[in-house]
Design a protein around this motif. Structure first.
Motif, PDB file in Angstrom:
ATOM      1  N   ARG A  60     -32.339   3.569  22.909  1.00  0.00           N
ATOM      2  CA  ARG A  60     -31.817   3.667  24.280  1.00  0.00           C
ATOM      3  C   ARG A  60     -30.334   4.014  24.314  1.00  0.00           C
ATOM      4  NH1 ARG A  60     -32.206  -1.638  25.986  1.00  0.00           N
ATOM      5  NH2 ARG A  60     -30.042  -1.893  25.318  1.00  0.00           N
ATOM      6  N   ASP A  61     -29.542   3.403  23.428  1.00  0.00           N
ATOM      7  CA  ASP A  61     -28.083   3.531  23.524  1.00  0.00           C
ATOM      8  C   ASP A  61     -27.500   4.654  22.682  1.00  0.00           C
ATOM      9  OD1 ASP A  61     -28.220   1.376  25.189  1.00  0.00           O
ATOM     10  OD2 ASP A  61     -27.537  -0.089  23.715  1.00  0.00           O
ATOM     11  N   LEU A  62     -28.166   5.035  21.606  1.00  0.00           N
ATOM     12  CA  LEU A  62     -27.592   6.064  20.736  1.00  0.00           C
ATOM     13  C   LEU A  62     -27.339   7.388  21.451  1.00  0.00           C
ATOM     14  CD1 LEU A  62     -29.050   5.948  17.103  1.00  0.00           C
ATOM     15  CD2 LEU A  62     -26.674   5.945  17.836  1.00  0.00           C
ATOM     16  N   PRO A  63     -28.267   7.896  22.267  1.00  0.00           N
ATOM     17  CA  PRO A  63     -27.987   9.176  22.943  1.00  0.00           C
ATOM     18  C   PRO A  63     -26.699   9.143  23.757  1.00  0.00           C
ATOM     19  CG  PRO A  63     -30.300   8.612  23.158  1.00  0.00           C
ATOM     20  CD  PRO A  63     -29.628   7.412  22.566  1.00  0.00           C
ATOM     21  N   LYS A  64     -26.387   8.005  24.370  1.00  0.00           N
ATOM     22  CA  LYS A  64     -25.166   7.918  25.175  1.00  0.00           C
ATOM     23  C   LYS A  64     -23.935   8.116  24.301  1.00  0.00           C
ATOM     24  CE  LYS A  64     -23.844   3.854  26.247  1.00  0.00           C
ATOM     25  NZ  LYS A  64     -23.738   2.495  26.855  1.00  0.00           N
ATOM     26  N   TYR A  65     -23.884   7.449  23.152  1.00  0.00           N
ATOM     27  CA  TYR A  65     -22.730   7.587  22.268  1.00  0.00           C
ATOM     28  C   TYR A  65     -22.656   8.982  21.654  1.00  0.00           C
ATOM     29  CZ  TYR A  65     -22.560   2.502  22.628  1.00  0.00           C
ATOM     30  OH  TYR A  65     -22.488   1.217  23.095  1.00  0.00           O
ATOM     31  N   LEU A  66     -23.817   9.558  21.373  1.00  0.00           N
ATOM     32  CA  LEU A  66     -23.820  10.896  20.799  1.00  0.00           C
ATOM     33  C   LEU A  66     -23.330  11.932  21.800  1.00  0.00           C
ATOM     34  CD1 LEU A  66     -27.205  10.777  18.834  1.00  0.00           C
ATOM     35  CD2 LEU A  66     -24.898  10.476  17.924  1.00  0.00           C
ATOM     36  N   LEU A  67     -23.746  11.808  23.045  1.00  0.00           N
ATOM     37  CA  LEU A  67     -23.297  12.742  24.076  1.00  0.00           C
ATOM     38  C   LEU A  67     -21.822  12.556  24.406  1.00  0.00           C
ATOM     39  CD1 LEU A  67     -26.376  12.697  26.491  1.00  0.00           C
ATOM     40  CD2 LEU A  67     -25.645  14.567  24.995  1.00  0.00           C
ATOM     41  N   LEU A  85     -34.909   3.989  11.479  1.00  0.00           N
ATOM     42  CA  LEU A  85     -34.275   4.921  12.411  1.00  0.00           C
ATOM     43  C   LEU A  85     -32.764   4.932  12.225  1.00  0.00           C
ATOM     44  CD1 LEU A  85     -34.402   6.873  14.775  1.00  0.00           C
ATOM     45  CD2 LEU A  85     -34.365   4.911  16.330  1.00  0.00           C
ATOM     46  N   SER A  86     -32.147   3.763  12.078  1.00  0.00           N
ATOM     47  CA  SER A  86     -30.704   3.708  11.882  1.00  0.00           C
ATOM     48  C   SER A  86     -30.314   4.359  10.558  1.00  0.00           C
ATOM     49  CB  SER A  86     -30.216   2.260  11.941  1.00  0.00           C
ATOM     50  OG  SER A  86     -30.794   1.493  10.901  1.00  0.00           O
ATOM     51  N   SER A  87     -31.146   4.235   9.531  1.00  0.00           N
ATOM     52  CA  SER A  87     -30.856   4.884   8.254  1.00  0.00           C
ATOM     53  C   SER A  87     -30.857   6.404   8.400  1.00  0.00           C
ATOM     54  CB  SER A  87     -31.887   4.470   7.197  1.00  0.00           C
ATOM     55  OG  SER A  87     -31.821   3.087   6.939  1.00  0.00           O
ATOM     56  N   VAL A  88     -31.810   6.922   9.149  1.00  0.00           N
ATOM     57  CA  VAL A  88     -31.855   8.368   9.384  1.00  0.00           C
ATOM     58  C   VAL A  88     -30.615   8.834  10.138  1.00  0.00           C
ATOM     59  CG1 VAL A  88     -33.106  10.227  10.546  1.00  0.00           C
ATOM     60  CG2 VAL A  88     -34.371   8.449   9.335  1.00  0.00           C
ATOM     61  N   MET A  89     -30.228   8.093  11.165  1.00  0.00           N
ATOM     62  CA  MET A  89     -29.081   8.504  11.970  1.00  0.00           C
ATOM     63  C   MET A  89     -27.773   8.342  11.212  1.00  0.00           C
ATOM     64  SD  MET A  89     -30.538   9.756  14.418  1.00  0.00           S
ATOM     65  CE  MET A  89     -28.971  10.334  15.072  1.00  0.00           C
ATOM     66  N   GLY A 208     -40.877  10.857  16.233  1.00  0.00           N
ATOM     67  CA  GLY A 208     -40.564  11.206  17.618  1.00  0.00           C
ATOM     68  C   GLY A 208     -39.156  10.786  18.015  1.00  0.00           C
ATOM     69  N   ALA A 209     -38.762   9.567  17.622  1.00  0.00           N
ATOM     70  CA  ALA A 209     -37.421   9.083  17.955  1.00  0.00           C
ATOM     71  C   ALA A 209     -36.352   9.913  17.256  1.00  0.00           C
ATOM     72  CB  ALA A 209     -37.286   7.617  17.567  1.00  0.00           C
ATOM     73  N   CYS A 210     -36.575  10.249  15.994  1.00  0.00           N
ATOM     74  CA  CYS A 210     -35.609  11.064  15.259  1.00  0.00           C
ATOM     75  C   CYS A 210     -35.479  12.452  15.885  1.00  0.00           C
ATOM     76  CB  CYS A 210     -36.031  11.195  13.795  1.00  0.00           C
ATOM     77  SG  CYS A 210     -35.880   9.669  12.842  1.00  0.00           S
ATOM     78  N   ALA A 211     -36.609  13.031  16.300  1.00  0.00           N
ATOM     79  CA  ALA A 211     -36.569  14.361  16.917  1.00  0.00           C
ATOM     80  C   ALA A 211     -35.740  14.338  18.202  1.00  0.00           C
ATOM     81  CB  ALA A 211     -37.990  14.840  17.198  1.00  0.00           C
ATOM     82  N   GLU A 212     -35.888  13.276  18.988  1.00  0.00           N
ATOM     83  CA  GLU A 212     -35.121  13.173  20.231  1.00  0.00           C
ATOM     84  C   GLU A 212     -33.614  13.097  19.949  1.00  0.00           C
ATOM     85  OE1 GLU A 212     -36.531   9.810  22.347  1.00  0.00           O
ATOM     86  OE2 GLU A 212     -38.548  10.625  22.671  1.00  0.00           O
ATOM     87  N   LEU A 213     -33.225  12.255  18.992  1.00  0.00           N
ATOM     88  CA  LEU A 213     -31.808  12.070  18.695  1.00  0.00           C
ATOM     89  C   LEU A 213     -31.209  13.295  18.026  1.00  0.00           C
ATOM     90  CD1 LEU A 213     -31.959   8.366  17.468  1.00  0.00           C
ATOM     91  CD2 LEU A 213     -31.119   9.208  19.663  1.00  0.00           C
ATOM     92  N   VAL A 214     -31.973  13.946  17.169  1.00  0.00           N
ATOM     93  CA  VAL A 214     -31.481  15.174  16.535  1.00  0.00           C
ATOM     94  C   VAL A 214     -31.311  16.264  17.577  1.00  0.00           C
ATOM     95  CG1 VAL A 214     -32.115  17.018  14.929  1.00  0.00           C
ATOM     96  CG2 VAL A 214     -32.378  14.640  14.241  1.00  0.00           C
ATOM     97  N   ALA A 215     -32.201  16.318  18.554  1.00  0.00           N
ATOM     98  CA  ALA A 215     -32.055  17.302  19.630  1.00  0.00           C
ATOM     99  C   ALA A 215     -30.769  17.059  20.413  1.00  0.00           C
ATOM    100  CB  ALA A 215     -33.276  17.231  20.553  1.00  0.00           C
TER     101      ALA A 215
END
Length: 224
Positions: A60-67, A85-89, A208-215
């Motif tokens: 929920r919160d990672l996209p906000k910080y990334l943007l 997921l956190s390891s991937v990011m 799916g979560a990784c694809a969203e954050l990578v996008a």
């Protein structure tokens, strides 16, 4: 004579304590394997969950910080919520820090590589149960071989006492370890099949979560 021999075997009844004593030291090996199997099941129930692999707060919160282009806060959030997921990011953010001009394709490749490693770890854990399910019957069969050697050795040492009842008693003792080996292996195989399917669903959620954050990262870098 054959039917009489089988009847003697069928009529031989052992208590649990007698069966344990007849099985010998291999029964302790099977007990250790059963305890390991139960421990694995409890561990998988606690860790093979979507919430443990893909934390809700992280997604929920990672996209906000990334943007907002706040990688330090994004890293802090990932470190506070250790998970696949956190390891991937973290691996992706580290790659971006080392190569600020990286394009979206390179970012996606880094995330895919770390995601594949995390997926292998998730799926690989379930193999522990498969190992137990494979080895336990072999341990039981080894005990049966030892028991058969002992039974036929006792008969061979005293030909005069070579009665079907004596041989049946020896064989009934010999198969105790095989029975207990199967009692360990069958539940382990059943739980392996269950957790393997469960791991597959969790890996799909992770992808799916990784694809969203990578996008989100790709669109951010495309704008720059």
């Amino acid at each position: 004579m054959t039917f009489g021999f089988l009847a003697e075997m069928a009529s031989a009844q052992l208590t649990l304590m007698q069966a344990w004593q007849d099985g010998g030291w291999l029964m302790w090996v099977l007990l250790a394997m059963s305890v390991a199997g139960v421990t694995c099941c409890l561990y998988f129930l606690a860790t093979l969950r979507v919430g443990a692999v893909v934390p809700v707060r992280l997604r929920r919160d990672l996209p906000k910080y990334l943007l907002e282009d706040d990688p330090n806060e994004a890293r802090r959030l990932c470190e506070d919520k250790p998970s696949p997921l956190s390891s991937v990011m973290l691996a992706t953010l580290e790659a971006i820090r080392n190569a600020p001009k990286a394009d979206a394709e390179l970012i996606a490749k880094v995330a895919e590589a770390e995601g594949a490693r995390q997926a292998e770890q998730i799926q690989g854990r379930t193999q522990w149960l498969l190992d137990i399910a494979t080895i336990a019957p072999m341990v039981g069969l080894l005990g049966t071989v030892f028991g058969m050697l002992q039974a036929f050795g006792a008969v061979a040492s005293d030909v005069a006492a070579a009665k079907p009842t004596l041989l049946a008693a020896g064989v009934s003792k010999a198969i105790v370890t095989t029975i207990f080996g199967l009692l360990v292996a069958i539940p382990a195989m059943a739980f392996y099949a269950y957790f393997r399917r469960r791991a597959g669903r969790i890996i799909s959620a992770l992808e799916g979560a990784c694809a969203e954050l990578v996008a989100v990262l790709g669109s951010k870098h495309a704008q720059e």
